[in-house]
Design an enzyme around this catalytic site. Sequence first.
Site, mmCIF file in Angstrom:
data_model
loop_
_atom_site.group_PDB
_atom_site.id
_atom_site.type_symbol
_atom_site.label_atom_id
_atom_site.label_comp_id
_atom_site.label_asym_id
_atom_site.label_seq_id
_atom_site.Cartn_x
_atom_site.Cartn_y
_atom_site.Cartn_z
ATOM 1 N N HIS A 145 40.667 49.583 36.259
ATOM 2 C CA HIS A 145 39.695 50.930 35.852
ATOM 3 C C HIS A 145 40.413 51.819 35.471
ATOM 4 O O HIS A 145 40.280 52.938 36.637
ATOM 5 C CB HIS A 145 38.455 50.735 36.444
ATOM 6 C CG HIS A 145 37.365 51.759 35.616
ATOM 7 N ND1 HIS A 145 36.627 52.320 35.514
ATOM 8 C CD2 HIS A 145 36.599 50.530 35.019
ATOM 9 C CE1 HIS A 145 35.936 53.163 34.434
ATOM 10 N NE2 HIS A 145 35.084 51.438 34.204
ATOM 11 N N ARG A 177 32.385 58.265 29.770
ATOM 12 C CA ARG A 177 33.556 58.781 28.651
ATOM 13 C C ARG A 177 32.779 58.500 27.448
ATOM 14 O O ARG A 177 32.733 59.094 26.301
ATOM 15 C CB ARG A 177 34.374 57.851 28.690
ATOM 16 C CG ARG A 177 35.920 58.263 29.694
ATOM 17 C CD ARG A 177 37.054 57.875 29.901
ATOM 18 N NE ARG A 177 36.929 56.796 30.815
ATOM 19 C CZ ARG A 177 37.045 55.084 30.463
ATOM 20 N NH1 ARG A 177 37.466 55.407 29.450
ATOM 21 N NH2 ARG A 177 36.641 54.655 31.430
ATOM 22 N N ASP A 197 36.040 34.221 47.173
ATOM 23 C CA ASP A 197 36.177 33.204 47.693
ATOM 24 C C ASP A 197 35.506 31.872 46.958
ATOM 25 O O ASP A 197 36.179 30.776 47.517
ATOM 26 C CB ASP A 197 34.337 33.384 49.052
ATOM 27 C CG ASP A 197 34.365 34.121 49.370
ATOM 28 O OD1 ASP A 197 35.220 34.945 49.428
ATOM 29 O OD2 ASP A 197 32.925 34.710 50.283
ATOM 30 N N GLY A 250 27.192 49.301 30.924
ATOM 31 C CA GLY A 250 26.546 48.762 29.609
ATOM 32 C C GLY A 250 26.828 46.664 29.585
ATOM 33 O O GLY A 250 27.156 46.461 30.650
ATOM 34 N N GLY A 287 35.124 46.816 28.644
ATOM 35 C CA GLY A 287 34.590 47.340 29.543
ATOM 36 C C GLY A 287 32.837 47.029 28.451
ATOM 37 O O GLY A 287 32.770 46.893 26.999
ATOM 38 N N SER A 332 24.500 42.240 46.042
ATOM 39 C CA SER A 332 25.394 41.553 45.245
ATOM 40 C C SER A 332 25.959 42.186 44.890
ATOM 41 O O SER A 332 25.705 43.164 44.222
ATOM 42 C CB SER A 332 25.039 39.776 44.359
ATOM 43 O OG SER A 332 24.854 38.723 44.880
ATOM 44 N N SER A 373 23.835 32.331 48.676
ATOM 45 C CA SER A 373 25.130 33.842 48.829
ATOM 46 C C SER A 373 24.854 34.386 50.352
ATOM 47 O O SER A 373 24.176 34.127 51.237
ATOM 48 C CB SER A 373 23.660 34.820 47.833
ATOM 49 O OG SER A 373 24.377 35.631 48.761
ATOM 50 N N GLU A 427 32.789 36.374 36.722
ATOM 51 C CA GLU A 427 33.966 37.169 37.058
ATOM 52 C C GLU A 427 34.771 35.798 37.834
ATOM 53 O O GLU A 427 36.240 35.623 37.629
ATOM 54 C CB GLU A 427 33.782 38.409 37.842
ATOM 55 C CG GLU A 427 35.262 38.704 38.039
ATOM 56 C CD GLU A 427 35.711 40.193 38.240
ATOM 57 O OE1 GLU A 427 36.528 40.586 38.780
ATOM 58 O OE2 GLU A 427 34.771 40.773 38.930
#
Length: 566
Positions: free
Chosen positions: A233, A249, A212, A52, A382, A44, A37, A369
């Site tokens: 977002h 929300r 990366d 959540g 979400g 991170s 890392s 991701e």
Amino acid sequence: METLTHDIVIVGAGIAGLRAAIAAAEANKRIDVAVISKLYPVRSHSVCAQGGTAAVLREDDSCDLHAWDTVKGSDFLADQDAVEFFVRQAPREIITLEHWGCPWSRTADGFINQRPFGGHSFPRACFAADMTGFHEMHTLAGKATIHENIHFYNEWFVTSLILKDKITAGLTAIKLKTGEMYAFRAKSIIMATGGYARIYEFTTFSHTSTGDGMAIAYQAGIALKDMEFIQFHPTGLVPSGILITGGARGEGGYLINADDERFMKDYAPDKMELAPRDIVSRAETMELQEGRGIEGPYGPYIALDLRHLGEEKIDERLPLIRDVAIKLGGVDPVKEPLPIRPAAHYSMGGIHANVRTETPTRGLYAAGECSCLNIHGANRLGTNSTSDCLVFGAVAGEEAAKHASSASLQALPKKKVLAEERRVFEEILGQEGDEKVAEIRDDMCRIMSQDVWIFRVGDGLNNALKGVVALKERAANIGVKDGGRPFNTGLVAALQLNFTLDLAEVTIASALARTESRGAHSRLDYPKRDDGNWLKHTLASYAKTGPRLEYLPVTTTKWTPAARAY
């Protein structure tokens, strides 16, 4: 150059990377696992996840319902078999984290609490106040450190992936403390390096989120998939862009315009503020464009009103949001609405991999991701992201361990290793060019924010593509003023700039080719979804002349594409 050897190397120490390390270490205690890392793990970007983690835990909820919500939210670009696997594995991960000590928020009778979230038809977001990612990360980091066969390389920067005959052989990395480059040999490599929303000006992302792993894989010849789909977002705090969780929300917060009107009734009358993020972000943008934004010192904005929730509920459910708003926005949500605007937040696209996290290259896996496993399609719901990291981090660790248990180490091609050392230390660090990293980076962010934002048109995308290609030419003439090796942040910034320029180019090229509007990809010149021509995934492969695009069909099992209304 010194060579280090491990059975498995994991690049990235966020939720996906740590979960993969634990899964691999537990799958075979004789396997030697390395986690590399550029940060310390608990720094991170995963710690920034707030609202959540989605999972089916109640009898009146169901995996089919979670899958349907996810498929509909994806604007039907998700592969439905992958989604069904994902939603069935998620509950196990929540319970596993609980057993490892994650301090989930609780109901009055002691069950793990769940809150509503945009696009979900049931309150299934498990949360730990509004610091869910923080607590998940500390839980995973604590668990990982007790495994003697997990070794951490903190503050090491990976520069390239090394393949031999289309088989994973290893990688190169700089030890930032000394500035020395090392080669790593491994039977299995897992990419878990997160997203790349720092290609935009206004973003919720940490400055280290520069994609990366995606760029390294792309430069090594592995395709990136669905990169045109960037999520914006709805609630980035003005002016910093810091995330204000959708959980605000979910707890009952309102979005209001300059007329003090809850305008979502005009865009998603059933779901209102709990519509999916692409719909809410477009609605906010239209309100701003049509002059109904609230004027502020940093331009017009939309207000997020939490005052009616009351101080007690805000302090119990949204303590971090209150603290961030006061310290970084100068606004107390107990007393006044928060100034927000849509912010670049997430990449639905990433390294092409299947539901087992396998890339087309033997021994290379991707999770979190930085990967695209086809579960988010054109728009992620979400709280599905941290679930994704947990579920497929575990899968990647298990699959990498299986491979490492039977595979042999490949010899590192000496020519490739030495070529990478020359590229980094002679062509980048040793170059005395006139261009500055910060100026090129700012120009890239301006181009992306102007022409590759929420609403897109062909002419703008063409101009953006030409602009980024010109920036790549300028980047070849960068001068890193610090010629030293230890902790050379200028060198790291130059390497990260090259990564982001490649990813920006792929994003624009993929968006320009997709002549429809679907999910987060909204073309004003092609305003309708086109299932006849575009119900397919984009694959972008590296070529010297620019990204080479191909397409793969979407897998449909139960749910036929239909009109998407909320």
